[in-house]
Every structure is written in C-alpha cells, then in structure tokens.
Design a protein around this motif. Structure first.
Motif, PDB file in Angstrom:
ATOM      1  N   VAL A 185       0.839  -1.200   0.000  1.00  0.00           N
ATOM      2  CA  VAL A 185       0.000   0.000   0.000  1.00  0.00           C
ATOM      3  C   VAL A 185       0.880   1.259   0.000  1.00  0.00           C
ATOM      4  O   VAL A 185       0.690   2.171  -0.809  1.00  0.00           O
ATOM      5  CB  VAL A 185      -0.949  -0.004   1.220  1.00  0.00           C
ATOM      6  CG1 VAL A 185      -1.589   1.363   1.408  1.00  0.00           C
ATOM      7  CG2 VAL A 185      -2.027  -1.053   1.036  1.00  0.00           C
ATOM      8  N   LEU A 189       1.121   3.914  -3.111  1.00  0.00           N
ATOM      9  CA  LEU A 189       0.760   5.320  -2.859  1.00  0.00           C
ATOM     10  C   LEU A 189       1.903   6.248  -3.257  1.00  0.00           C
ATOM     11  O   LEU A 189       1.687   7.312  -3.836  1.00  0.00           O
ATOM     12  CB  LEU A 189       0.431   5.517  -1.378  1.00  0.00           C
ATOM     13  CG  LEU A 189      -0.953   5.072  -0.935  1.00  0.00           C
ATOM     14  CD1 LEU A 189      -1.126   5.311   0.541  1.00  0.00           C
ATOM     15  CD2 LEU A 189      -2.022   5.813  -1.736  1.00  0.00           C
ATOM     16  N   GLN A 239       3.445  12.929  -0.899  1.00  0.00           N
ATOM     17  CA  GLN A 239       3.252  11.594  -0.318  1.00  0.00           C
ATOM     18  C   GLN A 239       4.380  10.655  -0.728  1.00  0.00           C
ATOM     19  O   GLN A 239       4.798   9.803   0.053  1.00  0.00           O
ATOM     20  CB  GLN A 239       1.880  11.020  -0.657  1.00  0.00           C
ATOM     21  CG  GLN A 239       1.643  10.658  -2.097  1.00  0.00           C
ATOM     22  CD  GLN A 239       0.180  10.309  -2.319  1.00  0.00           C
ATOM     23  OE1 GLN A 239      -0.687  10.768  -1.598  1.00  0.00           O
ATOM     24  NE2 GLN A 239      -0.108   9.512  -3.325  1.00  0.00           N
ATOM     25  N   ASP A 240       4.910  10.845  -1.957  1.00  0.00           N
ATOM     26  CA  ASP A 240       6.051  10.044  -2.384  1.00  0.00           C
ATOM     27  C   ASP A 240       7.250  10.331  -1.493  1.00  0.00           C
ATOM     28  O   ASP A 240       7.894   9.416  -0.976  1.00  0.00           O
ATOM     29  CB  ASP A 240       6.384  10.361  -3.843  1.00  0.00           C
ATOM     30  CG  ASP A 240       7.623   9.640  -4.312  1.00  0.00           C
ATOM     31  OD1 ASP A 240       7.936   8.582  -3.743  1.00  0.00           O
ATOM     32  OD2 ASP A 240       8.280  10.132  -5.235  1.00  0.00           O
ATOM     33  N   ARG A 273       7.541   0.990  -4.860  1.00  0.00           N
ATOM     34  CA  ARG A 273       7.467   2.361  -5.343  1.00  0.00           C
ATOM     35  C   ARG A 273       8.191   2.506  -6.679  1.00  0.00           C
ATOM     36  O   ARG A 273       7.664   3.102  -7.626  1.00  0.00           O
ATOM     37  CB  ARG A 273       8.114   3.306  -4.329  1.00  0.00           C
ATOM     38  CG  ARG A 273       8.107   4.728  -4.774  1.00  0.00           C
ATOM     39  CD  ARG A 273       9.168   5.555  -4.090  1.00  0.00           C
ATOM     40  NE  ARG A 273       9.339   6.781  -4.829  1.00  0.00           N
ATOM     41  CZ  ARG A 273      10.168   6.936  -5.840  1.00  0.00           C
ATOM     42  NH1 ARG A 273      10.932   5.936  -6.237  1.00  0.00           N
ATOM     43  NH2 ARG A 273      10.237   8.088  -6.477  1.00  0.00           N
TER      44      ARG A 273
END
Lengths: 335, 316
Positions: B121, B125, B134-135, B203
C-alpha cells in the motif's frame, strides 16, 4: 608510411593512476592515524593531525554535495561520529573503562561525579563509552567494507573482462557463498576463526565480496564494448592496464552509492555479531558490547537508558550512511 | 521450463554438497573436537585426561575417523532421512529441527501477513505520483525504518511497549505454553525492519509503470484516475514486488537470529547460534541445509512466479 612506425601517445599506468587528489589525501590523513590508533593501540598523539583533516574534509564534502539536502543530513550524521572518533582522547570525558558509581540515572550526581547519560551496571560513564564506542565500529566497519570491495572488484573485473572460464569459475564460487544466508555464513566463519576484529573483516569479505563481484561484473560487461576500450586494445595495452585505467574509473559511480549502503549493512552486522558474542571482545567500549552487557541487567524501565544509548547511537550512524547513499544517488541521477 | 527447473535443482544439490563439505572440514579441526570434549566432560576433566583416554573418548564418539569417511556416512544417513543426533540437546536432530522450524514458521507467517499489505500500500501510494509530497514522505519513512538495525528496533520496542507501558511481555521464551502476546514484539521488530525495503521496491516498480505509454493513453482516454490505477497500473506494478517478497524469505532466515536471541524466542535462529557455539556439528549441518534449501527454493519460486505473472515472458 608503415603502420609499425606510428607513434601512439601512451602514458604509464602509474602516471595515470597516481594523480594527486586533495580529498583522498585528506581522507588518508584522517584515516591512517585512526586505524593505527584503534587497531594497534598507538599513542594519543597520532590522532592530532587527524582532527583538522576530518573537519576540513567535512566542509569540502558539504560544499561538494550542496545540491542534495538528504546527502547533507547523512553527511553530517556520519561526520559527527567521525569527529567524535578522532577527538575522543582530547575530549573532557571520564575514563570509559573505570567503574565509578553503578546504576546512576542520566543527569544525576553520584559519588561526586556528574553523569550526563548515566552510568552502566558496572558504574562506567555511559557518555564516554558511547563516544569511545564509535571508534571501533567505524574502523572495523570501514576496513571490512574496503577489503570486501577490493576482493569483489578484482574478481568482478576479471570475470567481466576476461570472461570464459574465469567467469564460469568465479561466478560458481560466488553463487555458493550467495546461497548461504548471511548470518549462517558469519556465524560459521567467526566460530571457526574465533571472535576478533580482523576475523570480522574476513567474514564480511566472504559475505559481501560475491555480491560486489556481481555488480562489478555486470558493469564491466556493459562498459567493455565501448569505443575507448577498443581504442586501448588497438593500442596494444596490457589487460591489466585496461582493467585498472579504462574500466575501473568508469564503474566507480554506481559503486560509491553501493559502498555507502554496504557500510551501513556492515555496521549493523558488526554490532549484531558483537551482541551475539561473536564479534569484538570486552573490555574496550563498543556499542554492540554495551547492548550485550546491559541486555540481561537493564530489563527495567528505570534502567532502560543503558540500552537506549547504544541503540540510538548505532541507528544514527546507519541512518547517516543510508541518507548519504540516497543523496548521492539523487545527485548522480541529476547529472 | 522443465530444463530450467532441473538445472536449478541440480545447482542447488551441488551447492548443498559444497556447503556441507566445507562445514565438515571446518568442524574437523582439533580445537573443535577439544571444545566438544570440554562441553561434554567439563574443562577440568579434559585437562586431566591423558592422551590415551582422550583418544578413546574420540573413538567412542566416532570422531577419530577421517572427516571424509564421516562425511560420506553422514550423507548416506541424510539421504535416508536421518539427520543425526544433537550432542547438546540430547535429541534426534530431525524432530528437534522440525519443532524449531514450526516456531519460526509462526513468526514468519505473521511477519509476512503484516509486512506485505503495509509495504504494498505504501509503495503504490508513493509510486502513483512520483516526486509528490506523499512520495517523499513514504520514501523518507522507508529509509528511516530500514536504517534502524533490528537490534535497535528490538530495544526501542521492548523499552517502550514492554517496560514502559507494560502492554506485552519483554521476553518471548514462552516457558509456560504458547502466548500470543509474547509474539507481538518479535513480529513487530521484523516487520519494521523489513517493510521499508519492499515499499521502496514497490514504489520504483509503480513509478516505472506510471510513466509507460498505456497509462498515458488510459488517462488521456478520460478514464477515472482510480480505475487507471486499480485496473491498469497495479497488475503490472505488482510483478516485481512479488519476486522481492519471496526473496525476503531468505533474508528472514538470517534476520531471525538476532530477534530470536534477543527475545529468547525458541526458534530456528536461536538453535543455529547455540549449535554453532557449542559446537553441535550435526545440528549446524542440518540448519545449513535447511537454510540453503529455503534460499534456493525461494529463488526458484520467484523466477517461476515472475514468468507466470508477466504475460510478456509467458507468451513469448
């Protein structure tokens, strides 16, 4: 004109490799005395030239990495411990090995001595043990990583550039070592050789060199088809010259980032192994030893500072290495 | 596919043979035999032993025969499923190892059950909008948590959750039966150390997928952003994390040593360390075999999984 009469400009390998680089010289002035001091117990005086060199190096690196905030934070964390390591004998600290007053909590006075971070169960000052403790982790961690890099790079260059049988044999051996879980390898090697700093270097080399060799081999395979390598081959250079002068400087970039990460792993490994009783030995202060010695005693909220001090110190050093690696990667991607 | 599998299994057997052979050579040295004698008879008794009686002790233990002979005997026994006898624990190695592996298995199950959803999650995101706030925050959290070594995480969790708040027991020895509460700290320690790495890999994979042509097409076609992510991006973005998660199994086997020793949890890692220090060679051998088996099997599973999940490889 016959081809044999053509003169190619050739410089000797030594000339190409031995250009003076100020950062490397400063690093040597900082590192050699510290190594001699920690490994062979030389006198405090040897550390005197290292203190200004470390501070100068810190400011040069700050300027060089000014593009990336992350790298600057990491750099500052690492250099905080480096400066502590080189200046430990000259700081106004209590003797790290002298029992004064046991179980003094932080920021209290006991037996006419003021303890900033408290004292451990034997009554030794925790602040001074924390600061002295970084010397051994730094020295053995960096030495072990450096040796692993030399071994890994040499075999990686050979496997990548010479290929054929060299590659087959080296790759199989590295596969054998890579399929051992790291901890099993450490435990077996250190159990065989006995716990000590030099043996940690050997164990880390066994565990890390195969992975480094793979990286270098991959990079070499990619680079060896470039024009400048062909040019060197056409000039009739010795393979050793090509490996050291043409290939090695061009695989440096990705390796530096990897080295920072690996320094972090090695520091973790040394602390962990010392905690397990397979690493550095008492009585000299060391973070892993501090954890090992207090783990049985300090299982009370009141005395938990004995565990928190070394745990937070080692975390901050490793965080420094990792942030530095992240920042360096960021900088190298930007170019 | 069968050829690939056969090649990998053959390679695995070769590596196992090499590894166990090296271990036998290492544990054959006189110092190790002496250490074993000290453990069994006591240091004083050993120093009082005459050479002749030491020899007879070695003979009784079957240690005086050359190591290659013992090695071939041992291999013969292992093929039949007999892993030998633990000098330290006074038990058959097979059932002993099975017991400890079950305990570590419980630990590993909960680590994966918490780590996989959390890291996927967070990674997705972060990768959705590369370079966004947010990264950056997810990346920072992952670097931060992977930077804290397990031993430090274990200490921090023990100090605050067990010693400070008294929510869970500080040690997980579980002497009086199985206790779920005692499992909390070891599991949390391993999850906190591990999720950052998997999140960063997720990511990277997600960020790469988001820059591909078909995602741009889907967005330009006017599909809702949610659907682009859920239907188009996720399927491709989760292939790489799958292989990495399977490979974490191998990492867990070495990461578990520190955690089990610190919390006194009676599993595979603690067994391995105790056996290596004793030196209880047949237990170390069996543990190493299991470790290599897990390492190679997880590699094979991740390779096969990768080909099955990735249609570009599956249909080519």
């Amino acid at each position: 004109m016959p081809v044999a009469d053509l003169e190619f400009p050739r410089s000797s390998m030594f000339e190409r490799l031995a250009k003076p680089k100020p950062m490397l010289i400063l690093f040597a002035i900082m590192w050699v005395p510290l190594t001699l001091y920690v490994m062979f117990g030389l006198d405090d005086v040897v550390l005197l030239p290292a203190i200004p060199a470390t501070i100068a190096l810190y400011f040069i690196c700050l300027w060089a990495f000014r593009e990336s905030t992350v790298a600057l934070v990491g750099l500052s964390l690492v250099f905080f411990w480096l400066i502590m390591a080189v200046s430990a004998p000259y700081l106004p600290l209590l003797d790290p090995n002298k029992p004064i007053a046991p179980f003094a909590t932080p920021w209290t006075e006991k037996k006419e001595t003021f303890f900033v971070l408290g004292s451990d169960f034997k009554g030794r000052d925790l602040l001074s043990r924390m600061i002295w403790g970084c010397q051994r982790v730094l020295i053995w961690g960096v030495s072990a990583t450096a040796v692993a890099y030399v071994v890994g790079t040499v075999f990686g260059l050979i496997a990548g550039y010479l290929s054929g049988w060299w590659d087959e044999v080296i790759s199989f051996i590295s596969n054998v070592f890579l399929s051992f879980p790291v901890m099993v390898l450490f435990i077996v090697v250190l159990n065989y050789l006995g716990p000590s700093g030099f043996n940690i270097v050997i164990a880390v080399t066994f565990a890390s060199a195969p992975a480094i060799m793979r990286i270098v081999r991959g990079l070499t395979l990619d680079i060896k088809t470039r024009d400048y390598v062909f040019a060197a081959q056409t000039r009739g250079e010795h393979p050793l010259y090509i490996m050291l002068v043409e290939l090695l400087p061009n695989v440096r970039g990705p390796l530096i980032v990897d080295a920072c990460l690996r320094l972090g792993y090695t520091t973790v490994a040394i602390t962990t192994l010392t905690f397990l009783g397979l690493g550095l030995q008492p009585p000299d202060p060391d973070w892993g030893l501090m954890i090992r010695e207090s783990a049985r005693v300090a299982m009370l909220w009141k005395f938990s500072y004995m565990l928190l001090v070394p745990a937070l110190s080692v975390s901050s050093l490793i965080l420094g290495f990792n942030l530095l690696a992240d920042g360096l990667r960021e900088i190298s991607l930007r170019d | 596919m069968t050829k690939f599998l056969l090649k990998r299994i053959l390679q695995m057997i070769l590596i196992m043979l090499t590894a166990s052979f090296i271990l036998f050579v290492i544990f054959d040295t006189p110092e190790f035999k002496k250490r074993l004698a000290v453990q069994e008879l006591g240091g004083f008794a050993v120093s009082a032993l005459t050479d002749a009686s030491y020899e007879s002790w070695l003979e009784k233990k079957g240690l005086n025969v050359p190591f290659y002979e013992r090695y071939s005997n041992w291999i013969g026994a292992v093929v039949k499923g007999d892993f030998g006898f633990s000098q330290e624990k006074n038990r058959e190695v097979g059932p002993l190892l099975w017991d400890k592996l079950k305990k570590t298995g419980i630990l590993a199950f909960w680590v994966f059950a918490l780590m996989i959803p959390l890291s996927l999650v967070l990674g997705v995101l972060a990768g959705m909008k590369e370079g966004s706030l947010q990264d950056r925050s997810v990346s920072f959290i992952s670097v931060f948590f992977t930077s804290i070594p397990e031993i430090a995480t274990a200490i921090l969790l023990t100090v605050f959750l067990a010693l400070g708040l008294g929510l869970v027991p500080a040690k997980s020895a579980m002497i009086s039966g199985f206790d779920w509460k005692a499992l909390v700290l070891p599991v949390l320690t391993l999850v906190i150390y591990d999720f950052g790495y998997v999140a960063r890999m997720t990511r990277a994979s997600m960020a790469e997928v988001m820059t591909s042509q078909y995602i741009r097409t889907a967005i330009l076609k006017g599909l809702p952003y949610r659907r682009v992510i859920m239907k188009h991006a996720l399927r491709n973005a989760l292939i790489a994390p799958f292989t990495i998660i399977v490979l974490q199994l191998n990492w867990l086997l070495s990461g578990v040593v520190v955690v089990e020793v610190f919390f006194e949890y009676d599993g595979f890692g603690k067994l391995l360390l105790e056996a290596a220090l004793f030196p209880d060679i047949e237990v170390v051998q069996a543990c190493t075999l299991v470790a290599v088996l897990v390492a190679v099997l997880s590699q094979i599973i991740s390779d096969i999984g990768y080909t099955f999940l990735n249609p570009r490889i599956r249909f080519s």
